[in-house]
Design a protein around this motif. Structure first.
Motif, mmCIF file in Angstrom:
data_model
loop_
_atom_site.group_PDB
_atom_site.id
_atom_site.type_symbol
_atom_site.label_atom_id
_atom_site.label_comp_id
_atom_site.label_asym_id
_atom_site.label_seq_id
_atom_site.Cartn_x
_atom_site.Cartn_y
_atom_site.Cartn_z
ATOM 1 N N THR A 98 0.769 -1.045 -0.187
ATOM 2 C CA THR A 98 0.030 0.004 0.138
ATOM 3 C C THR A 98 0.663 1.224 0.120
ATOM 4 O O THR A 98 0.586 2.135 -0.822
ATOM 5 N N VAL A 141 -5.248 -4.912 -1.961
ATOM 6 C CA VAL A 141 -5.022 -3.344 -1.866
ATOM 7 C C VAL A 141 -5.956 -2.975 -2.792
ATOM 8 O O VAL A 141 -5.890 -3.111 -4.067
ATOM 9 N N THR A 196 -4.603 7.193 1.899
ATOM 10 C CA THR A 196 -4.943 5.706 2.571
ATOM 11 C C THR A 196 -5.884 5.820 3.714
ATOM 12 O O THR A 196 -5.845 6.620 4.420
#
Length: 173
Positions: free
Chosen positions: A33, A108, A49
């Protein structure tokens, strides 16, 4: 006696992660990520994020509504950030990076706004043994959804994935 209970339910051993396989897979998912985020930032993109407190798989027959897919429950501090950034009309593309490890899918999900070069990353993990209904719903409908909601059930945003292979385990993988 406590050990006998775990031995009778092999799934509980998998969820407890005695060898640390899932822990390492989760660390790798978080590293992936960050690498994706950094690559986008290096290209001049705005990247957010969003860390879910929990990700669950939901099928069409689990509730009163017809909602199905991956449901990410986010804490309030991430909920505010998500609602400030996400607009379903602007985030029109996605990428998903998924792998099966030890009975779990580590994914992800990247939601992409190509016009303004913005990206939302959602790292997640879900138990494949509890996902049959979601797989069936996705196969029946030909799509899979990502839902982001708060702990009280408020849906903050939904994204439709027309191609959902990276979200599900590959047969014989």
């Amino acid at each position: 006696m406590h050990d006998d209970i775990g031995a009778a339910d092999p799934g509980s051993l998998r969820r407890r992660d005695p060898q640390g396989v899932q822990t390492e897979a989760w660390k790798q998912t978080l590293e992936d990520t960050e690498a994706i985020a950094q690559e986008r930032r290096d290209d001049g993109w705005e990247v957010v994020t969003i860390m879910a407190a929990h990700t669950d798989t939901v099928s069409r027959d689990m509730g009163d509504d017809e909602r199905f897919g991956l449901v990410h429950v986010v804490p309030n501090n991430y909920a505010e950030t998500f609602t400030e950034v996400f607009d379903s009309d602007e985030f029109t593309e996605y990428l998903a990076y998924g792998t099966e490890i030890d009975g779990f899918m580590f994914v992800v999900t990247e939601l992409i706004d190509p016009e303004t070069e913005r990206s939302i990353l959602l790292p997640s993990r879900y138990d494949i043994a509890r996902a049959d209904g979601m797989f069936t719903s996705a196969a029946d409908e030909g799509v899979l959804y990502t839902h982001v909601k708060t702990i009280d059930g408020t849906i903050l945003g939904t994204f439709e994935h027309e191609e959902y292979d990276p979200f599900v385990p590959r047969p014989n993988a």
